[in-house]
Design a protein around this motif. Structure first.
Motif, PDB file in Angstrom:
ATOM      1  N   ARG A  37       0.833  -1.195   0.000  1.00 54.70           N
ATOM      2  CA  ARG A  37       0.000   0.000   0.000  1.00 54.70           C
ATOM      3  C   ARG A  37       0.871   1.250   0.000  1.00 54.70           C
ATOM      4  O   ARG A  37       2.027   1.211   0.441  1.00 54.70           O
ATOM      5  CB  ARG A  37      -0.940   0.023   1.209  1.00 54.70           C
ATOM      6  N   GLN A  38       0.289   2.330  -0.504  1.00 57.66           N
ATOM      7  CA  GLN A  38       0.999   3.598  -0.557  1.00 57.66           C
ATOM      8  C   GLN A  38       0.056   4.720  -0.162  1.00 57.66           C
ATOM      9  O   GLN A  38      -0.927   4.989  -0.857  1.00 57.66           O
ATOM     10  CB  GLN A  38       1.566   3.847  -1.954  1.00 57.66           C
ATOM     11  N   ALA A  39       0.361   5.331   0.959  1.00 54.40           N
ATOM     12  CA  ALA A  39      -0.410   6.466   1.434  1.00 54.40           C
ATOM     13  C   ALA A  39       0.153   7.746   0.818  1.00 54.40           C
ATOM     14  O   ALA A  39       1.317   7.775   0.398  1.00 54.40           O
ATOM     15  CB  ALA A  39      -0.343   6.543   2.954  1.00 54.40           C
ATOM     16  N   PRO A  40      -0.652   8.797   0.746  1.00 60.05           N
ATOM     17  CA  PRO A  40      -0.168  10.056   0.161  1.00 60.05           C
ATOM     18  C   PRO A  40       1.109  10.556   0.826  1.00 60.05           C
ATOM     19  O   PRO A  40       1.186  10.623   2.055  1.00 60.05           O
ATOM     20  CB  PRO A  40      -1.334  11.018   0.410  1.00 60.05           C
ATOM     21  N   GLY A  41       2.120  10.839   0.032  1.00 61.22           N
ATOM     22  CA  GLY A  41       3.364  11.362   0.549  1.00 61.22           C
ATOM     23  C   GLY A  41       4.277  10.338   1.188  1.00 61.22           C
ATOM     24  O   GLY A  41       5.316  10.711   1.755  1.00 61.22           O
ATOM     25  N   LYS A  42       3.900   9.071   1.092  1.00 58.82           N
ATOM     26  CA  LYS A  42       4.721   8.021   1.723  1.00 58.82           C
ATOM     27  C   LYS A  42       5.168   7.001   0.677  1.00 58.82           C
ATOM     28  O   LYS A  42       4.625   6.923  -0.412  1.00 58.82           O
ATOM     29  CB  LYS A  42       3.928   7.327   2.831  1.00 58.82           C
ATOM     30  N   GLU A  43       6.142   6.209   1.078  1.00 58.25           N
ATOM     31  CA  GLU A  43       6.626   5.162   0.195  1.00 58.25           C
ATOM     32  C   GLU A  43       5.669   3.966   0.199  1.00 58.25           C
ATOM     33  O   GLU A  43       4.926   3.757   1.156  1.00 58.25           O
ATOM     34  CB  GLU A  43       8.023   4.706   0.629  1.00 58.25           C
ATOM     35  N   ARG A  44       5.732   3.208  -0.868  1.00 59.33           N
ATOM     36  CA  ARG A  44       4.946   1.986  -0.940  1.00 59.33           C
ATOM     37  C   ARG A  44       5.506   0.982   0.059  1.00 59.33           C
ATOM     38  O   ARG A  44       6.728   0.750   0.101  1.00 59.33           O
ATOM     39  CB  ARG A  44       4.982   1.421  -2.357  1.00 59.33           C
ATOM     40  N   GLU A  45       4.624   0.384   0.846  1.00 59.59           N
ATOM     41  CA  GLU A  45       5.080  -0.511   1.902  1.00 59.59           C
ATOM     42  C   GLU A  45       4.384  -1.868   1.814  1.00 59.59           C
ATOM     43  O   GLU A  45       3.242  -1.983   1.351  1.00 59.59           O
ATOM     44  CB  GLU A  45       4.803   0.100   3.285  1.00 59.59           C
ATOM     45  N   PHE A  46       5.086  -2.873   2.298  1.00 59.11           N
ATOM     46  CA  PHE A  46       4.569  -4.232   2.307  1.00 59.11           C
ATOM     47  C   PHE A  46       3.432  -4.347   3.315  1.00 59.11           C
ATOM     48  O   PHE A  46       3.528  -3.858   4.438  1.00 59.11           O
ATOM     49  CB  PHE A  46       5.694  -5.195   2.664  1.00 59.11           C
ATOM     50  N   VAL A  47       2.374  -5.027   2.907  1.00 56.99           N
ATOM     51  CA  VAL A  47       1.232  -5.276   3.782  1.00 56.99           C
ATOM     52  C   VAL A  47       1.170  -6.749   4.168  1.00 56.99           C
ATOM     53  O   VAL A  47       1.168  -7.100   5.345  1.00 56.99           O
ATOM     54  CB  VAL A  47      -0.083  -4.851   3.108  1.00 56.99           C
ATOM     55  N   ALA A  48       1.115  -7.613   3.162  1.00 56.77           N
ATOM     56  CA  ALA A  48       0.968  -9.041   3.425  1.00 56.77           C
ATOM     57  C   ALA A  48       1.413  -9.828   2.196  1.00 56.77           C
ATOM     58  O   ALA A  48       1.367  -9.328   1.083  1.00 56.77           O
ATOM     59  CB  ALA A  48      -0.475  -9.381   3.759  1.00 56.77           C
ATOM     60  N   GLY A  49       1.822 -11.086   2.439  1.00 55.55           N
ATOM     61  CA  GLY A  49       2.211 -11.956   1.346  1.00 55.55           C
ATOM     62  C   GLY A  49       1.785 -13.380   1.640  1.00 55.55           C
ATOM     63  O   GLY A  49       1.571 -13.756   2.802  1.00 55.55           O
ATOM     64  N   LEU A 102       8.884 -17.082  -1.509  1.00 54.81           N
ATOM     65  CA  LEU A 102       8.723 -16.689  -0.119  1.00 54.81           C
ATOM     66  C   LEU A 102       7.562 -15.721   0.045  1.00 54.81           C
ATOM     67  O   LEU A 102       7.395 -14.804  -0.762  1.00 54.81           O
ATOM     68  CB  LEU A 102      10.010 -16.036   0.391  1.00 54.81           C
ATOM     69  N   SER A 103       6.802 -15.894   1.116  1.00 56.61           N
ATOM     70  CA  SER A 103       5.637 -15.041   1.333  1.00 56.61           C
ATOM     71  C   SER A 103       6.025 -13.628   1.773  1.00 56.61           C
ATOM     72  O   SER A 103       5.256 -12.692   1.612  1.00 56.61           O
ATOM     73  CB  SER A 103       4.704 -15.659   2.370  1.00 56.61           C
ATOM     74  N   THR A 104       7.222 -13.486   2.320  1.00 57.06           N
ATOM     75  CA  THR A 104       7.667 -12.148   2.668  1.00 57.06           C
ATOM     76  C   THR A 104       8.404 -11.559   1.470  1.00 57.06           C
ATOM     77  O   THR A 104       9.139 -12.259   0.789  1.00 57.06           O
ATOM     78  CB  THR A 104       8.556 -12.162   3.920  1.00 57.06           C
ATOM     79  N   MET A 105       8.180 -10.297   1.187  1.00 58.99           N
ATOM     80  CA  MET A 105       8.766  -9.730  -0.022  1.00 58.99           C
ATOM     81  C   MET A 105       9.000  -8.232   0.135  1.00 58.99           C
ATOM     82  O   MET A 105       8.352  -7.566   0.950  1.00 58.99           O
ATOM     83  CB  MET A 105       7.862 -10.003  -1.225  1.00 58.99           C
ATOM     84  N   THR A 106       9.915  -7.742  -0.661  1.00 58.19           N
ATOM     85  CA  THR A 106      10.153  -6.307  -0.756  1.00 58.19           C
ATOM     86  C   THR A 106       9.720  -5.841  -2.147  1.00 58.19           C
ATOM     87  O   THR A 106       9.406  -6.659  -3.017  1.00 58.19           O
ATOM     88  CB  THR A 106      11.642  -5.976  -0.566  1.00 58.19           C
ATOM     89  N   ARG A 107       9.716  -4.549  -2.360  1.00 53.74           N
ATOM     90  CA  ARG A 107       9.327  -4.026  -3.669  1.00 53.74           C
ATOM     91  C   ARG A 107      10.244  -4.565  -4.768  1.00 53.74           C
ATOM     92  O   ARG A 107       9.797  -4.816  -5.897  1.00 53.74           O
ATOM     93  CB  ARG A 107       9.365  -2.500  -3.659  1.00 53.74           C
ATOM     94  N   ALA A 108      11.511  -4.779  -4.436  1.00 54.37           N
ATOM     95  CA  ALA A 108      12.457  -5.276  -5.433  1.00 54.37           C
ATOM     96  C   ALA A 108      12.153  -6.706  -5.855  1.00 54.37           C
ATOM     97  O   ALA A 108      12.609  -7.145  -6.924  1.00 54.37           O
ATOM     98  CB  ALA A 108      13.878  -5.190  -4.884  1.00 54.37           C
ATOM     99  N   ASP A 109      11.396  -7.435  -5.035  1.00 52.85           N
ATOM    100  CA  ASP A 109      11.063  -8.826  -5.340  1.00 52.85           C
ATOM    101  C   ASP A 109       9.862  -8.953  -6.271  1.00 52.85           C
ATOM    102  O   ASP A 109       9.558 -10.049  -6.728  1.00 52.85           O
ATOM    103  CB  ASP A 109      10.749  -9.585  -4.046  1.00 52.85           C
ATOM    104  N   VAL A 110       9.185  -7.847  -6.518  1.00 56.29           N
ATOM    105  CA  VAL A 110       7.932  -7.896  -7.270  1.00 56.29           C
ATOM    106  C   VAL A 110       8.197  -7.922  -8.769  1.00 56.29           C
ATOM    107  O   VAL A 110       8.903  -7.064  -9.296  1.00 56.29           O
ATOM    108  CB  VAL A 110       7.031  -6.707  -6.904  1.00 56.29           C
ATOM    109  N   ALA A 111       7.587  -8.898  -9.435  1.00 47.30           N
ATOM    110  CA  ALA A 111       7.713  -9.010 -10.884  1.00 47.30           C
ATOM    111  C   ALA A 111       6.623  -8.221 -11.607  1.00 47.30           C
ATOM    112  O   ALA A 111       6.858  -7.657 -12.671  1.00 47.30           O
ATOM    113  CB  ALA A 111       7.649 -10.473 -11.292  1.00 47.30           C
TER     114      ALA A 111
END
Length: 123
Positions: A37-49, A102-111
């Motif tokens: 998720r990405q809130a206004p003015g914030k970086e995109r962050e992991f929620v769940a995997g 892996l169920s845990t991921m970072t933005r760099a892991d996203v295809a």
């Protein structure tokens, strides 16, 4: 892979929403899927995997207990159930297909990213 996310909307604090995401034109890969998720003015962050089998899930610690990720491979869909929503949950929510299992991921892991669905929680 093009991902279609839906289910966002306006909800009062304390309410619930369920987001869903499905790839268009293709079946699930055998890798993990997740939500960011990405809130206004914030970086995109992991929620769940969630792993491909659905047996392993990961959550941001601050959301554990309120959010639940699941997947139905027969329906080619991944879900995010969000309960007890708070105004600080307001954000654009993105589903994500990982390069890995892996169920845990970072933005760099996203295809692949979904187009995002807006969730607004009013106080």
């Amino acid at each position: 892979v093009q991902l279609q996310a839906c289910g966002g909307g306006l909800v009062q604090a304390g309410g619930s929403l369920r987001l869903s995401c499905a790839p268009s034109g293709r079946t699930f890969s055998s890798n993990a899927w997740g939500w960011f998720r990405q809130a206004p003015g914030k970086e995109r962050e992991f929620v769940a995997g969630i792993s491909w089998s659905g047996t392993t899930t990961s959550y941001d610690n601050s959301l554990k207990g309120r959010f639940t990720i699941s997947r139905d491979n027969a329906k080619n869909t991944v879900y995010l159930q969000m309960n007890s929503l708070k105004p600080e949950d307001t954000a654009v929510y993105y589903c994500a297909a990982s390069r890995f299992k892996l169920s845990t991921m970072t933005r760099a892991d996203v295809a692949s990213w979904g187009q995002g669905t807006l969730v607004t929680v009013s106080s």
